[in-house]
Design an enzyme around this catalytic site. Structure first.
Site, PDB file in Angstrom:
ATOM      1  N   GLU A  55      45.584  82.255 -16.531  1.00  9.25           N
ATOM      2  CA  GLU A  55      44.485  81.610 -17.255  1.00  9.25           C
ATOM      3  C   GLU A  55      43.181  81.993 -16.570  1.00  9.25           C
ATOM      4  OE1 GLU A  55      42.735  77.243 -18.618  1.00  9.25           O
ATOM      5  OE2 GLU A  55      44.648  77.353 -17.545  1.00  9.25           O
ATOM      6  N   GLU A  85      39.675  80.919 -11.104  1.00 10.74           N
ATOM      7  CA  GLU A  85      38.407  80.194 -11.242  1.00 10.74           C
ATOM      8  C   GLU A  85      37.545  80.509 -10.023  1.00 10.74           C
ATOM      9  OE1 GLU A  85      35.500  78.677 -12.465  1.00 10.74           O
ATOM     10  OE2 GLU A  85      37.067  78.034 -13.863  1.00 10.74           O
ATOM     11  N   ASP A 136      36.762  86.380  -8.979  1.00 10.80           N
ATOM     12  CA  ASP A 136      36.550  86.895 -10.312  1.00 10.80           C
ATOM     13  C   ASP A 136      37.834  87.521 -10.845  1.00 10.80           C
ATOM     14  OD1 ASP A 136      35.625  89.125 -12.332  1.00 10.80           O
ATOM     15  OD2 ASP A 136      33.989  87.680 -12.173  1.00 10.80           O
ATOM     16  N   ASP A 156      32.265  81.553 -21.437  1.00  6.37           N
ATOM     17  CA  ASP A 156      30.835  81.368 -21.671  1.00  6.37           C
ATOM     18  C   ASP A 156      30.379  82.265 -22.818  1.00  6.37           C
ATOM     19  OD1 ASP A 156      27.825  81.897 -21.204  1.00  6.37           O
ATOM     20  OD2 ASP A 156      28.288  80.185 -19.919  1.00  6.37           O
ATOM     21  N   ASP A 211      34.385  78.538 -29.645  1.00  6.56           N
ATOM     22  CA  ASP A 211      33.755  77.717 -30.668  1.00  6.56           C
ATOM     23  C   ASP A 211      32.463  78.351 -31.163  1.00  6.56           C
ATOM     24  OD1 ASP A 211      33.002  77.076 -27.938  1.00  6.56           O
ATOM     25  OD2 ASP A 211      31.637  75.594 -28.771  1.00  6.56           O
ATOM     26  N   THR A 254      40.214  70.315 -24.768  1.00 10.33           N
ATOM     27  CA  THR A 254      39.341  70.292 -23.598  1.00 10.33           C
ATOM     28  C   THR A 254      37.999  69.657 -23.953  1.00 10.33           C
ATOM     29  OG1 THR A 254      38.341  72.446 -24.053  1.00 10.33           O
ATOM     30  CG2 THR A 254      40.420  72.425 -22.800  1.00 10.33           C
ATOM     31  N   LYS A 255      37.201  69.397 -22.923  1.00 11.32           N
ATOM     32  CA  LYS A 255      35.879  68.818 -23.151  1.00 11.32           C
ATOM     33  C   LYS A 255      34.994  69.782 -23.925  1.00 11.32           C
ATOM     34  CE  LYS A 255      33.881  70.326 -18.729  1.00 11.32           C
ATOM     35  NZ  LYS A 255      33.199  69.903 -17.483  1.00 11.32           N
ATOM     36  N   PHE A 256      35.197  71.080 -23.738  1.00  9.05           N
ATOM     37  CA  PHE A 256      34.399  72.068 -24.466  1.00  9.05           C
ATOM     38  C   PHE A 256      34.706  72.012 -25.955  1.00  9.05           C
ATOM     39  CE2 PHE A 256      34.750  73.842 -20.156  1.00  9.05           C
ATOM     40  CZ  PHE A 256      33.402  74.017 -19.864  1.00  9.05           C
TER      41      PHE A 256
END
Length: 231
Positions: free
Chosen positions: A64, A89, A116, A139, A175, A210-212
């Site tokens: 992921e 991450e 990265d 992003d 999104d 997720t929050k996004f």
């Protein structure tokens, strides 16, 4: 066709640089659990990483990219204990929060990479070794002049495809409509990948909210999933 060595384009990273301060709990698990669970990209020896040895077992590996605060990763790892889940991450706070979830739920099938993911894929992942790569809500770099900084480009997708085993999957979600179109275009142009659907994949019930994604719904944006398979 662009080569793997050309995948690092100026300004393209699998993350956005920002500073996030860790909580006391996150700092604690960094000190106590990181030697067992994590690796720092900058400290990896040259060459391909033995993922089976790191996890302590041979099992399908799903990477992921951009695991954020790890809420989705932890849920997915609980739901699929037969899979090795590798979360990449760059923000220590996010990795710390994921380690707290690993500790709380006593998960044994999660490992964490600090660094990265693009460089990790290029320099340390054996071609044809991954069963899946997931990139949920990267992003979007919304301004047109910043689109060149987006992660999902042709060279990057070619790199990911080369690291997937035959039958392995690349799962993307975003999104932002124009980014979804870009993802569809570059993945469709990659000869090693085949879209499992004509265009967008149905939102899988197993993908945690997720929050996004919640924020996107609240702001009236549709979320789109893409699911491609390595030939």
């Amino acid at each position: 066709m662009e080569t793997v060595d050309q995948v690092r384009q100026p300004g393209v990273f699998s993350h956005v640089r920002r500073s996030v301060r860790m909580t006391v709990g996150q700092q604690r698990v960094w000190e106590t659990r990181w030697p067992e669970l994590g690796r720092k990209l900058a400290e990896l020896p040259p060459g391909e990483l033995d993922l089976a040895a790191w996890f302590g077992r041979s099992a399908p590996v799903v990477l992921e990219i951009g695991s954020g605060m790890g809420e989705a990763t932890a849920q997915l790892a609980q739901a699929a204990p037969e899979v090795n889940h590798l979360a990449a991450e760059v923000y220590p706070a996010g990795l710390g929060q994921l380690m707290l979830a690993v500790e709380k739920h006593e998960l044994t099938n999660v490992r964490l990479l600090h660094g990265d993911a693009l460089d990790f894929l290029r320099d340390h992942v054996t071609p044809g070794s991954l069963d899946g790569v997931r990139i949920f809500f990267p992003d979007p770099w919304q301004k047109k002049r910043h689109h060149k900084r987006r992660l999902v480009t042709g060279p990057f997708v070619g790199l990911v495809a080369s690291r997937l085993r035959p039958g392995g999957t690349l799962h993307l979600a975003t999104d932002w409509a124009d980014y979804a179109d870009q993802m569809l275009a570059v993945c469709s142009a990659e000869p090693l990948l085949t879209n499992q659907y004509e265009r967008w994949a149905p939102r899988p019930s197993w993908r945690p909210l997720t929050k996004f994604e919640s924020r996107a719904h609240a702001e009236g944006r549709d979320c789109r999933d893409l699911l491609f398979t390595r030939a």
